[in-house]
Design a protein around this motif. Structure first.
Motif, PDB file in Angstrom:
ATOM      1  N   LYS A 236       0.898  -1.198  -0.299  1.00  0.00           N
ATOM      2  CA  LYS A 236       0.435  -0.163   0.561  1.00  0.00           C
ATOM      3  C   LYS A 236       0.800   1.447  -0.111  1.00  0.00           C
ATOM      4  O   LYS A 236       0.692   2.182  -1.112  1.00  0.00           O
ATOM      5  CB  LYS A 236      -1.074  -0.425   0.778  1.00  0.00           C
ATOM      6  CG  LYS A 236      -2.367  -0.825   1.099  1.00  0.00           C
ATOM      7  CD  LYS A 236      -2.758  -0.973   1.933  1.00  0.00           C
ATOM      8  CE  LYS A 236      -4.040  -1.554   1.975  1.00  0.00           C
ATOM      9  NZ  LYS A 236      -5.085  -2.215   3.475  1.00  0.00           N
ATOM     10  N   GLY A 237       2.053   1.567   1.291  1.00  0.00           N
ATOM     11  CA  GLY A 237       2.842   2.732   1.191  1.00  0.00           C
ATOM     12  C   GLY A 237       3.339   2.986  -0.605  1.00  0.00           C
ATOM     13  O   GLY A 237       3.708   3.664  -1.346  1.00  0.00           O
ATOM     14  N   LEU A 238       3.933   1.536  -1.049  1.00  0.00           N
ATOM     15  CA  LEU A 238       4.542   2.019  -2.136  1.00  0.00           C
ATOM     16  C   LEU A 238       3.562   2.334  -3.101  1.00  0.00           C
ATOM     17  O   LEU A 238       4.047   3.309  -4.081  1.00  0.00           O
ATOM     18  CB  LEU A 238       5.269  -0.348  -2.872  1.00  0.00           C
ATOM     19  CG  LEU A 238       6.423   0.169  -2.302  1.00  0.00           C
ATOM     20  CD1 LEU A 238       6.765  -1.604  -2.440  1.00  0.00           C
ATOM     21  CD2 LEU A 238       7.569   1.198  -2.636  1.00  0.00           C
ATOM     22  N   ASP A 239       2.077   1.606  -3.341  1.00  0.00           N
ATOM     23  CA  ASP A 239       1.329   3.034  -4.148  1.00  0.00           C
ATOM     24  C   ASP A 239       1.022   3.376  -4.151  1.00  0.00           C
ATOM     25  O   ASP A 239       0.844   4.291  -5.282  1.00  0.00           O
ATOM     26  CB  ASP A 239      -0.220   1.588  -4.357  1.00  0.00           C
ATOM     27  CG  ASP A 239      -0.608   0.042  -5.004  1.00  0.00           C
ATOM     28  OD1 ASP A 239       0.348  -0.343  -4.933  1.00  0.00           O
ATOM     29  OD2 ASP A 239      -0.656  -0.779  -4.660  1.00  0.00           O
ATOM     30  N   ALA A 240       1.060   4.580  -3.133  1.00  0.00           N
ATOM     31  CA  ALA A 240       1.284   5.226  -2.161  1.00  0.00           C
ATOM     32  C   ALA A 240       2.720   6.360  -2.934  1.00  0.00           C
ATOM     33  O   ALA A 240       1.909   7.595  -3.800  1.00  0.00           O
ATOM     34  CB  ALA A 240       0.670   6.059  -1.278  1.00  0.00           C
ATOM     35  N   LEU A 241       3.363   5.742  -3.316  1.00  0.00           N
ATOM     36  CA  LEU A 241       4.381   6.168  -3.988  1.00  0.00           C
ATOM     37  C   LEU A 241       3.829   6.581  -5.107  1.00  0.00           C
ATOM     38  O   LEU A 241       4.737   7.843  -5.601  1.00  0.00           O
ATOM     39  CB  LEU A 241       5.782   5.517  -2.919  1.00  0.00           C
ATOM     40  CG  LEU A 241       5.888   6.171  -1.507  1.00  0.00           C
ATOM     41  CD1 LEU A 241       7.267   5.190  -1.265  1.00  0.00           C
ATOM     42  CD2 LEU A 241       6.066   7.201  -1.252  1.00  0.00           C
ATOM     43  N   LYS A 242       4.103   6.151  -5.932  1.00  0.00           N
ATOM     44  CA  LYS A 242       3.526   5.205  -7.278  1.00  0.00           C
ATOM     45  C   LYS A 242       2.824   6.137  -7.884  1.00  0.00           C
ATOM     46  O   LYS A 242       3.128   7.204  -8.129  1.00  0.00           O
ATOM     47  CB  LYS A 242       3.457   4.171  -7.852  1.00  0.00           C
ATOM     48  CG  LYS A 242       4.390   2.916  -7.412  1.00  0.00           C
ATOM     49  CD  LYS A 242       4.258   1.600  -7.858  1.00  0.00           C
ATOM     50  CE  LYS A 242       5.484   1.369  -7.900  1.00  0.00           C
ATOM     51  NZ  LYS A 242       5.026  -0.320  -8.171  1.00  0.00           N
ATOM     52  N   ALA A 243       1.401   6.541  -6.378  1.00  0.00           N
ATOM     53  CA  ALA A 243       0.776   7.614  -7.465  1.00  0.00           C
ATOM     54  C   ALA A 243       1.228   8.840  -7.371  1.00  0.00           C
ATOM     55  O   ALA A 243       0.369   9.954  -7.814  1.00  0.00           O
ATOM     56  CB  ALA A 243      -0.889   7.046  -6.887  1.00  0.00           C
TER      57      ALA A 243
ATOM     58  N   MET B 212      17.019  11.220  -4.224  1.00  0.00           N
ATOM     59  CA  MET B 212      15.963  10.620  -5.661  1.00  0.00           C
ATOM     60  C   MET B 212      15.374  11.501  -6.485  1.00  0.00           C
ATOM     61  O   MET B 212      15.757  12.557  -6.416  1.00  0.00           O
ATOM     62  CB  MET B 212      15.281  10.381  -4.423  1.00  0.00           C
ATOM     63  CG  MET B 212      14.535  11.455  -3.812  1.00  0.00           C
ATOM     64  SD  MET B 212      13.064  11.094  -2.520  1.00  0.00           S
ATOM     65  CE  MET B 212      12.288  12.733  -1.769  1.00  0.00           C
ATOM     66  N   ASP B 213      15.378  10.811  -8.067  1.00  0.00           N
ATOM     67  CA  ASP B 213      14.165  11.148  -8.335  1.00  0.00           C
ATOM     68  C   ASP B 213      13.344  12.320  -7.980  1.00  0.00           C
ATOM     69  O   ASP B 213      12.082  11.533  -7.192  1.00  0.00           O
ATOM     70  CB  ASP B 213      14.245  11.471  -9.777  1.00  0.00           C
ATOM     71  CG  ASP B 213      15.260  10.451 -10.206  1.00  0.00           C
ATOM     72  OD1 ASP B 213      16.514  11.344 -10.556  1.00  0.00           O
ATOM     73  OD2 ASP B 213      15.633   9.665 -11.226  1.00  0.00           O
ATOM     74  N   ALA B 214      12.551  13.067  -8.188  1.00  0.00           N
ATOM     75  CA  ALA B 214      11.620  14.019  -7.235  1.00  0.00           C
ATOM     76  C   ALA B 214      10.553  13.356  -7.807  1.00  0.00           C
ATOM     77  O   ALA B 214      10.096  12.950  -8.998  1.00  0.00           O
ATOM     78  CB  ALA B 214      11.779  15.279  -7.155  1.00  0.00           C
ATOM     79  N   PRO B 215       9.082  13.409  -6.849  1.00  0.00           N
ATOM     80  CA  PRO B 215       8.438  12.551  -7.547  1.00  0.00           C
ATOM     81  C   PRO B 215       7.312  13.878  -8.647  1.00  0.00           C
ATOM     82  O   PRO B 215       7.660  15.205  -8.043  1.00  0.00           O
ATOM     83  CB  PRO B 215       7.368  13.081  -5.964  1.00  0.00           C
ATOM     84  CG  PRO B 215       8.227  12.948  -5.241  1.00  0.00           C
ATOM     85  CD  PRO B 215       9.202  13.698  -5.934  1.00  0.00           C
ATOM     86  N   THR B 216       6.537  13.416  -9.099  1.00  0.00           N
ATOM     87  CA  THR B 216       6.086  14.478  -9.679  1.00  0.00           C
ATOM     88  C   THR B 216       4.981  15.717  -8.986  1.00  0.00           C
ATOM     89  O   THR B 216       4.823  16.458  -9.867  1.00  0.00           O
ATOM     90  CB  THR B 216       5.557  13.581 -11.284  1.00  0.00           C
ATOM     91  OG1 THR B 216       4.586  12.435 -10.423  1.00  0.00           O
ATOM     92  CG2 THR B 216       6.039  12.945 -12.259  1.00  0.00           C
TER      93      THR B 216
END
Length: 173
Positions: free
Chosen positions: A65-72, A101-105
């Protein structure tokens, strides 16, 4: 931290070596620096294999769930993580972890909040001196974006000072 940590970074790229700029000088139990891209062989099928392995090792639905939230939020750990620096201390309250890290969008602070929600942890968002940081449920750890591409995880009361820069970069040479 700067105001840019809360703004969408549009996937800004990480600059190699940035994580050590936030490390304190006193790391009485040791220092660790890992270039994850080189260490794990990230990229393409290797990245997917690493991520699948981590998930299978964890065996915890909260991790997924945490990985899914990060990907979203536009952050894929298997592809975006670049470097980690750790300042280990004899007192766990003083341990510092910096993640490059490369920054999230999406806005970084929004991604952090969604991650905590997804794993069922109540993070408290705090603002001080124009900077934003989060504390965990116990209140003994802090998390802040020193910049859109560097996440700091520290003991209570340490993240904002280190986000301005540490004095221990030379110790990682």
């Amino acid at each position: 931290p700067t105001a840019t940590a809360d703004a969408p970074a549009g996937g800004s790229s990480y600059a190699a070596g940035d994580v050590v700029k936030y490390m304190p000088k006193d790391c009485d139990a040791g220092r660790v620096f890992v270039n994850l891209g080189k260490f794990m062989g990230y990229g393409g099928a290797n990245a997917a294999a690493v991520q699948a392995k981590l998930l299978s090792m964890a065996g915890d639905p909260k991790v997924a769930k945490g990985l899914d939230a990060l990907k979203a939020g536009g952050f894929d750990p298997a592809k975006s993580l670049k470097e980690v620096a750790i300042c280990a201390t004899k007192n766990d309250d003083n341990v510092v972890v910096a993640v490059g890290m490369d920054a999230p969008t999406k806005p970084g602070n929004e991604v952090i909040e969604k991650f905590f929600e997804a794993i069922g942890e109540k993070a408290t968002k705090k603002e001080e001196g124009g900077a934003t940081y989060f504390t965990n449920t116990k209140g003994d750890r802090e998390m802040t974006l020193a910049k859109p591409t560097v996440l700091l995880i520290t003991g209570k009361g340490k993240s904002l000072a280190l986000a301005k820069g540490g004095d221990g970069a030379g110790e990682f040479q």
